[in-house]
Write an enzyme that holds these catalytic residues in place. Structure first.
Site, short mmCIF file in Angstrom:
data_model
loop_
_atom_site.label_atom_id
_atom_site.label_comp_id
_atom_site.label_asym_id
_atom_site.label_seq_id
_atom_site.Cartn_x
_atom_site.Cartn_y
_atom_site.Cartn_z
N ASP A 472 0.80 -1.13 0.01
CA ASP A 472 -0.11 0.04 0.01
C ASP A 472 0.76 1.18 -0.03
OD1 ASP A 472 0.88 -0.49 2.80
OD2 ASP A 472 -0.69 0.48 3.72
N ARG A 476 5.69 4.50 5.96
CA ARG A 476 5.37 4.25 7.38
C ARG A 476 5.50 2.74 7.85
NH1 ARG A 476 -0.67 5.94 5.72
NH2 ARG A 476 -1.62 3.93 5.29
N ASP A 477 4.82 2.86 9.10
CA ASP A 477 4.96 1.40 9.69
C ASP A 477 3.88 0.46 9.26
OD1 ASP A 477 3.13 2.72 10.78
OD2 ASP A 477 3.57 2.28 12.92
N GLU A 478 3.95 0.21 7.90
CA GLU A 478 2.87 -0.59 7.25
C GLU A 478 3.45 -1.36 6.11
OE1 GLU A 478 -1.84 -0.02 6.03
OE2 GLU A 478 -0.76 1.69 6.92
N ASP A 485 -5.98 -2.41 -2.63
CA ASP A 485 -5.38 -1.58 -3.46
C ASP A 485 -4.81 -2.32 -4.51
OD1 ASP A 485 -5.22 -1.21 -0.48
OD2 ASP A 485 -3.90 0.63 -1.04
N TRP A 536 -11.74 -6.14 -1.03
CA TRP A 536 -10.41 -6.42 -0.90
C TRP A 536 -9.98 -7.71 -1.22
CZ3 TRP A 536 -12.35 -1.97 0.21
CH2 TRP A 536 -11.32 -0.86 0.47
N GLU A 747 -2.46 9.11 -1.00
CA GLU A 747 -3.26 8.08 -0.51
C GLU A 747 -4.70 8.72 -0.51
OE1 GLU A 747 -3.86 5.27 3.75
OE2 GLU A 747 -2.48 7.09 3.48
N HIS A 768 0.98 6.07 -2.66
CA HIS A 768 0.08 5.41 -2.45
C HIS A 768 -0.73 5.13 -4.08
CE1 HIS A 768 -1.32 3.50 1.44
NE2 HIS A 768 -2.60 3.26 0.57
#
Length: 896
Positions: A472, A476-478, A485, A536, A747, A768
């Site tokens: 995605d 960041r912490d992802e 997506d 999703w 995003e 994103h």
């Protein structure tokens, strides 16, 4: 006067591919698929027959002797995905192959240049190696120093060739005799590690010495045991790093030797003090193990390793495109900020900084990365959440030193460099761009520079988030493989890159991580432990279908069919007898616009409506898949299910006058795009959709509606509105971020507001790709390159540009499996000029706005060209074969 028929009469066979790859090494498919591209200067050239031959020796191949497979002349136009059907292959074989063809003009090509593939470890062989780990305990809640492992060995005989087969728990880099093995990054890749762990194969022949040698492997946390997710998540697949490696040497006398990981290896920590994908890497050059992978290195202080009882059954050959350094960027500017240096790379990129410095022993350089600046010109870190995105380097002093990290990556445009000794000059810093090394497949350009920048942003958003899995975001912490997506962006991705093996590999992980009840996790590989959200999870149905349409390979549907059915089964159970999915889990039309709430994140369009729409759509795709696979019973069952869901959709969500209970752009878009309405209701809903767009004057859709709305507007005859959405420069729009200096897709529609303040720090990525799904419409409608779903893989091409939106020109190319497709147009007063290329062994339908008498093709009147054509909706539709066509339309007038 007919069209000119020839430039060069000889048909040629080029671009031989094995399972989509050029001369792949170490594949474990015993029956790979063979493809090639044809070239000819003769228009309307088709392949009439092909002949393949395969041998273990290139000289045997070229002389046609000792063949593993010889097809003879096969009467077929197929030049894609032909399954090898020769003698059974064995492990560690290099297999050479050639093709020649005969075309429909009676011309026979020369034999192609030989290509090859090399098998890896098939069922007739085993890993002659053991998993090894450092002997010290590594069960820690934080990143620990990277272990270095090595072994010295001698070779007693001259070497003909050598291959290194290697994998790891965690990430690895390998060296032989002091030199890096290969150029791949983030190996062995990210998969569903419990069931699928990739290994790589390297040709290391040229790295070996005649006698004394050494091999070294360094490990990093990576996805296996590093931080993942925003919930303080570590050690998801284990806490112990490990590696398995087998160096297989063939000597000139025909014998074979193996040097493998076992108890004789040694281990030690070194300069990599910690490495974490989110947080960065710390490196102390004073602890460098100089010469550690050379045979003469002194192993004093190194400890024994431990052999680990890890299963080898999950090891598979690499499937997707490897991650590589693909670009090297120079800084746009360097500005002194107090004692630090703020570097602008000019592009929101993914990778790392390589920096050179000359300082004193113990000097500490810190590099902290971010995507944007705030309104005061300061680097903005808040949207990174807990991810540090920081690399540190401790100098050893005495000479110029170069640092770049090993097992981490950052998403950034700006870098704050602290502690740099002296003045930081541009030549001392570079941005190393990484992504899965897919072959570029598309170009798009038009007369509007801002739309061209949007295309640039789409491509760079793709690059930044296609890092072994479709993530995605990269900062960041992802950085997770979110299915939604991926689902909405897949068609655009396939226009811009050859993404076939990328998605094939990821879809196998999706099936591996799918729950027994059919639910598909939100992210793949699964680290969140739950899923089942429509839109999703439908990635498990939609993306196989997209890959099939774009590359014409039915095996993707064969491989994923059971997974596809399981997801439909889950939806059936979840919906119940009334076939209406009610309640969570569901993300809705994620991050859709709401005029009254700028922080709105999702339920503006009724979730039940979205879920039911996807239920029907995915069931219909499974029915189509079943029919292609010859599974008629399944085709009837899922086709009937889709139709029954449509009926209850209309009963539940559509009023008698065609208005939907969710009166939103997304609701109407889904209903129309998924063919959920009968003709009368569809016409009324189309009017409601157009009226809503006109009243708002902008887009209101989120992640699920945005990819479909422009195509839907075009389909209902409102291309003017679709162009209006594209051209809009105010929030919300695709061009608003461009006006704010964006170099990737955001995003949120308003990640940075007009006053340069920011959206919610909890979720505000500036890289994103989801909203970049407009790219499909740009290729298909603006430039005019389209698929014919009845002839997948661009076997038949639809060229149908729709000039508009004030544009005076547009052009796109797409590198299909058959060759290059081109569609371009330019308007100059009353003259429309088009340029079209149709590859050999395909056909095309060219839609030309104008009457037949006004059209010239390659300076010949259409009526005299010999081309078949018809008139539809005030347009000429010319049916043609391969060739290059320059088309002029006199008296052209835009529909606008």
């Amino acid at each position: 006067m007919a069209l000119a028929t020839t430039m060069s009469g000889q048909v040629m066979v080029t671009s031989l591919k094995t399972d989509y790859k050029s001369n792949p090494m170490g594949i474990d498919n015993p029956k790979p698929k063979l493809s090639w591209i044809l070239k000819s200067g003769v228009v309307n050239t088709m392949q009439d027959s092909y002949e393949i031959r395969v041998a273990l020796d290139q000289k045997d191949l070229e002389k046609g002797r000792n063949l593993l497979w010889e097809t003879g002349a096969v009467e077929s136009a197929q030049n894609l995905h032909i399954v090898y059907a020769g003698q059974p292959l064995k492990s560690f074989q290099r297999v050479y192959w050639q093709v020649r063809v005969k075309d429909n003009h009676g011309k026979t090509s020369k034999w192609s240049e030989p290509a090859y593939w090399e098998t890896g470890i098939l069922k007739d062989a085993t890993w002659e190696a053991q998993w090894i780990s450092p002997a010290w305990k590594e069960d820690s809640g934080q990143s620990m120093p990277s272990p270095y492992l090595r072994k010295a060995f001698n070779l007693e005989k001259p070497v003909r060739e050598a291959r290194l087969y290697i994998s790891s728990h965690g990430l690895y880099q390998a060296e032989v005799n002091g030199k890096r093995v290969g150029d791949l990054q983030f190996t062995p890749g990210w998969t569903s590690y419990k069931t699928r762990l990739q290994y790589q194969t390297y040709d290391v022949t040229d790295l070996l010495n005649p006698a004394g040698n050494a091999i070294g492997i360094v490990l990093g946390d990576g996805w296996f045991r590093g931080n993942l997710g925003w919930i303080d998540h570590r050690n998801i697949w284990g806490s112990q790093l490990a590696t398995i490696a087998m160096l297989r040497v063939k000597y000139t006398d025909g014998t074979t030797g193996v040097i493998a990981t076992d108890h004789t290896w040694k281990a030690k920590t070194g300069p990599i003090l910690e490495s974490d994908i989110y947080n960065g890497e710390s490196y102390d050059a004073n602890k460098a193990l100089v010469g550690w992978s050379k045979p003469s290195y002194n192993e004093t202080g190194w400890t024994d390793v431990q052999v680990s009882a890890i299963s080898k059954n999950t090891l598979i050959a690499s499937e997707g495109p490897p991650v590589r350094i693909v670009n090297e960027l120079e800084p746009l500017s360097i500005v002194k900020v107090g004692d630090d240096w703020m570097v602008d790379m000019g592009q929101n990129m993914v990778g790392w900084i390589r920096i050179k410095a000359n300082g004193k022993k113990g000097d500490l350089i810190t590099l902290r990365h971010a995507e944007v600046l705030d309104k005061d010109g300061n680097i903005y870190y808040d949207n990174l959440r807990t991810a540090k995105q920081t690399n540190t380097y401790i100098l050893k002093g005495g000479e110029e030193e170069t640092f770049e990290p090993h097992f981490t990556f950052q998403g950034f445009r700006y870098v704050m460099v602290s502690g740099y000794p002296g003045k930081l000059e541009p030549e001392q810093i570079r941005g190393m761009v990484i992504h899965s090394d897919m072959e570029p497949a598309g170009t798009f350009t038009c007369s509007d520079p801002m739309i061209n920048q949007l295309q640039h942003n789409i491509v760079w958003g793709l690059k930044g988030n296609f890092l072994d899995v479709p993530t995605d975001c990269p900062q960041r912490d992802e950085r997770l493989g979110w299915t939604g997506d991926a689902q909405v962006f897949a068609p655009t991705a396939c226009f811009n890159m050859n993404a076939a093996t990328f998605y094939t590999k990821w879809l196998k992980d999706l099936a591996a991580d799918q729950d027994e009840d059919g639910s598909i996790p939100h992210v793949i590989p699964n680290i969140l432990g739950h899923g089942g959200a429509t839109g999703w999870a439908d990635a498990g149905v939609v993306i196989p279908w997209v890959v099939y349409l774009n590359y014409g390979e039915i095996s993707i549907l064969q491989n994923q069919f059971e997974s596809m059915k399981k997801w439909i089964g889950y939806m059936e159970k979840r919906a119940g007898e009334d076939l209406i999915w009610k309640g969570d889990p569901h993300f809705g039309d994620w991050l859709s616009f709401d005029a009254s709430r700028s922080d709105y994140m999702g339920a503006y369009t009724t979730k039940d409506l979205i879920a039911t729409a996807y239920f029907s759509y995915s069931a219909g795709l499974v029915a189509k898949t079943a029919r292609l696979l010859g599974k008629e019973e399944d085709a009837m069952r899922y086709g009937d299910l889709s139709e029954r869901i449509k009926k209850v959709f209309n009963q539940e969500f559509v009023t008698p006058n065609g208005r939907l209970v969710s009166h939103t752009q997304t609701a109407y878009t889904l209903a129309l795009a998924f063919d959920l309405l009968d003709e009368g209701m569809a016409r009324k809903s189309a009017e409601y959709l157009a009226r809503d767009v006109e009243e708002f004057g902008h887009i209101t859709t989120g992640f699920l509606g945005t990819p479909l709305i422009s195509l839907t507007l075009t389909d209902i005859g409102r291309n003017d509105l679709a162009y209006g959405l594209l051209n809009r420069k105010e929030y919300p729009s695709w061009l608003y971020p461009v006006t704010m200096g964006a170099t990737t897709i955001w995003e949120r529609w308003d990640g940075q507001k007009p006053d340069s303040t920011f959206q919610d720090v909890r979720m505000n990525s500036f890289n994103h790709y989801a909203y970049g799904a407009i790219g499909k419409w740009m290729y298909q409608v603006v430039a005019g390159i389209g698929l014919d779903p009845n002839h997948p893989g661009y076997k038949h091409i639809v060229i149908h540009p729709r000039p508009g939106g004030g544009l005076t020109s547009a052009e796109a190319t797409h590198q299909s499996m058959y060759g290059t497709i081109k569609s371009g147009w330019r308007v100059n007063g009353g003259l429309l000029e088009m340029e079209v290329e149709i590859p050999v062994n395909t056909s095309g339908s060219i839609h030309i706005p104008g009457s037949p008498g006004a059209v010239l093709v390659n300076d010949v009147r259409l009526e005299d060209s010999g081309m078949q054509y018809r008139v539809e909706n005030n347009q000429v539709v010319a049916e043609t074969g391969s060739g290059s066509y320059k088309i002029k339309v006199n008296g052209y007038a835009s529909d606008e």
